[in-house]
Motif scaffolding. Structure first.
Motif, PDB file in Angstrom:
ATOM      1  N   THR A   5       0.843  -1.192   0.000  1.00 49.98           N
ATOM      2  CA  THR A   5       0.000   0.000   0.000  1.00 49.98           C
ATOM      3  C   THR A   5       0.878   1.241   0.000  1.00 49.98           C
ATOM      4  N   SER A   6       0.674   2.107  -0.966  1.00 52.66           N
ATOM      5  CA  SER A   6       1.442   3.345  -0.967  1.00 52.66           C
ATOM      6  C   SER A   6       0.748   4.339  -0.036  1.00 52.66           C
ATOM      7  N   ILE A   7       1.481   5.299   0.426  1.00 54.34           N
ATOM      8  CA  ILE A   7       0.875   6.229   1.367  1.00 54.34           C
ATOM      9  C   ILE A   7       0.604   7.574   0.715  1.00 54.34           C
ATOM     10  N   LYS A   8      -0.466   8.205   1.140  1.00 55.11           N
ATOM     11  CA  LYS A   8      -0.889   9.489   0.562  1.00 55.11           C
ATOM     12  C   LYS A   8      -0.094  10.627   1.177  1.00 55.11           C
ATOM     13  N   LYS A   9       0.021  10.566   2.484  1.00 54.57           N
ATOM     14  CA  LYS A   9       0.666  11.657   3.204  1.00 54.57           C
ATOM     15  C   LYS A   9       1.408  11.069   4.386  1.00 54.57           C
ATOM     16  N   GLY A  10       2.684  11.301   4.435  1.00 52.85           N
ATOM     17  CA  GLY A  10       3.433  10.748   5.556  1.00 52.85           C
ATOM     18  C   GLY A  10       4.915  10.689   5.284  1.00 52.85           C
ATOM     19  N   ILE A  11       5.553   9.665   5.838  1.00 52.02           N
ATOM     20  CA  ILE A  11       7.001   9.555   5.799  1.00 52.02           C
ATOM     21  C   ILE A  11       7.397   8.128   5.432  1.00 52.02           C
ATOM     22  N   VAL A  12       8.353   8.016   4.525  1.00 55.54           N
ATOM     23  CA  VAL A  12       8.901   6.698   4.205  1.00 55.54           C
ATOM     24  C   VAL A  12      10.391   6.710   4.544  1.00 55.54           C
ATOM     25  N   LEU A  13      10.780   5.794   5.396  1.00 59.23           N
ATOM     26  CA  LEU A  13      12.202   5.626   5.710  1.00 59.23           C
ATOM     27  C   LEU A  13      12.722   4.522   4.800  1.00 59.23           C
ATOM     28  N   ASP A  14      13.559   4.913   3.847  1.00 59.28           N
ATOM     29  CA  ASP A  14      14.022   3.963   2.840  1.00 59.28           C
ATOM     30  C   ASP A  14      15.513   3.677   3.036  1.00 59.28           C
ATOM     31  N   HIS A  15      15.975   2.603   2.408  1.00 62.06           N
ATOM     32  CA  HIS A  15      17.386   2.190   2.454  1.00 62.06           C
ATOM     33  C   HIS A  15      17.885   1.893   3.865  1.00 62.06           C
ATOM     34  N   ILE A  16      16.988   1.433   4.704  1.00 57.97           N
ATOM     35  CA  ILE A  16      17.418   0.994   6.030  1.00 57.97           C
ATOM     36  C   ILE A  16      18.228  -0.290   5.850  1.00 57.97           C
ATOM     37  N   THR A  17      19.360  -0.372   6.479  1.00 57.20           N
ATOM     38  CA  THR A  17      20.169  -1.584   6.415  1.00 57.20           C
ATOM     39  C   THR A  17      19.333  -2.770   6.877  1.00 57.20           C
ATOM     40  N   SER A  18      19.322  -3.799   6.056  1.00 56.15           N
ATOM     41  CA  SER A  18      18.524  -4.978   6.356  1.00 56.15           C
ATOM     42  C   SER A  18      18.824  -5.481   7.766  1.00 56.15           C
ATOM     43  N   GLY A  19      17.775  -5.622   8.570  1.00 57.22           N
ATOM     44  CA  GLY A  19      17.963  -6.061   9.954  1.00 57.22           C
ATOM     45  C   GLY A  19      17.759  -4.930  10.949  1.00 57.22           C
ATOM     46  N   ASN A  20      17.910  -3.682  10.492  1.00 59.43           N
ATOM     47  CA  ASN A  20      17.729  -2.536  11.393  1.00 59.43           C
ATOM     48  C   ASN A  20      16.287  -2.047  11.455  1.00 59.43           C
ATOM     49  N   GLY A  21      15.473  -2.476  10.498  1.00 58.04           N
ATOM     50  CA  GLY A  21      14.099  -1.981  10.402  1.00 58.04           C
ATOM     51  C   GLY A  21      13.296  -2.169  11.674  1.00 58.04           C
ATOM     52  N   LEU A  22      13.357  -3.364  12.222  1.00 55.85           N
ATOM     53  CA  LEU A  22      12.581  -3.666  13.427  1.00 55.85           C
ATOM     54  C   LEU A  22      13.071  -2.851  14.625  1.00 55.85           C
ATOM     55  N   LYS A  23      14.398  -2.695  14.729  1.00 60.51           N
ATOM     56  CA  LYS A  23      14.969  -1.904  15.832  1.00 60.51           C
ATOM     57  C   LYS A  23      14.481  -0.461  15.758  1.00 60.51           C
ATOM     58  N   ILE A  24      14.493   0.096  14.545  1.00 57.90           N
ATOM     59  CA  ILE A  24      14.060   1.480  14.374  1.00 57.90           C
ATOM     60  C   ILE A  24      12.563   1.595  14.643  1.00 57.90           C
ATOM     61  N   PHE A  25      11.810   0.635  14.146  1.00 59.51           N
ATOM     62  CA  PHE A  25      10.368   0.574  14.383  1.00 59.51           C
ATOM     63  C   PHE A  25      10.080   0.645  15.885  1.00 59.51           C
ATOM     64  N   ASN A  26      10.824  -0.130  16.652  1.00 61.55           N
ATOM     65  CA  ASN A  26      10.641  -0.155  18.101  1.00 61.55           C
ATOM     66  C   ASN A  26      11.131   1.128  18.771  1.00 61.55           C
ATOM     67  N   LYS A  27      12.282   1.629  18.321  1.00 64.88           N
ATOM     68  CA  LYS A  27      12.837   2.859  18.903  1.00 64.88           C
ATOM     69  C   LYS A  27      11.901   4.038  18.684  1.00 64.88           C
ATOM     70  N   LEU A  28      11.249   4.070  17.539  1.00 65.12           N
ATOM     71  CA  LEU A  28      10.316   5.168  17.256  1.00 65.12           C
ATOM     72  C   LEU A  28       8.942   4.889  17.871  1.00 65.12           C
TER      73      LEU A  28
END
Ligand SMILES: [Zn+2]
Length: 142
Positions: A5-28
């Protein structure tokens, strides 16, 4: 290709090093929000083989220094009306204000609320920062 699903209005964090996504998800603390968020892991990437992506359907304030500290590869895309209107590359911050605390237990910043912890980068490779108050080196760990 993975259908997302693409987003209409918001923020996309791209090029996250594989494996860091979940950590960032939790930190935020994106698991606690009430607007749509998507975490994509191990998406194929031309440059890096694999990457993680986080899509946030809301214009929240994200601390770019904080992101840069966790993963300096990230690109932050600001989305408005389904289009990217702004793109920001994060980088390892040369100065830090209050993201972490000083390693030195006797440092004034650890017991005096009026002394706000600030640091200066001394090693990019090891993410080492020197405290402005006591000069102790603190290395940041995710
Ligand atoms: Zn200190």
């Amino acid at each position: 290709m993975l259908e997302v699903t693409s987003i209409k209005k918001g923020i996309v964090l791209d090029h996250i090093t594989s494996g860091n996504g979940l950590k960032i998800f939790n930190k935020l603390m994106l698991d606690k929000v009430d607007y749509p968020v998507v975490l994509l892991m191990n998406v194929s990437s031309k440059e890096k083989g694999r990457k993680d992506i986080i899509k946030i359907e809301n214009r929240i304030d994200i601390d770019l220094d904080f992101l840069g500290l966790i993963d300096s590869n990230i690109t932050v895309n600001i989305i408005e009306d389904n289009k990217i209107i702004d793109k920001k590359k994060v980088k390892i911050p040369s100065r830090i204000k209050g993201i972490f605390t000083c390693h030195n237990p006797r440092c004034i910043t650890n017991f005096d609320d009026s002394a706000f912890p600030t640091f200066k980068l001394v090693s990019e490779k090891h993410l080492e920062y020197r405290c402005d108050y006591c000069e102790e080196i603190t290395s940041y760990k995710l």
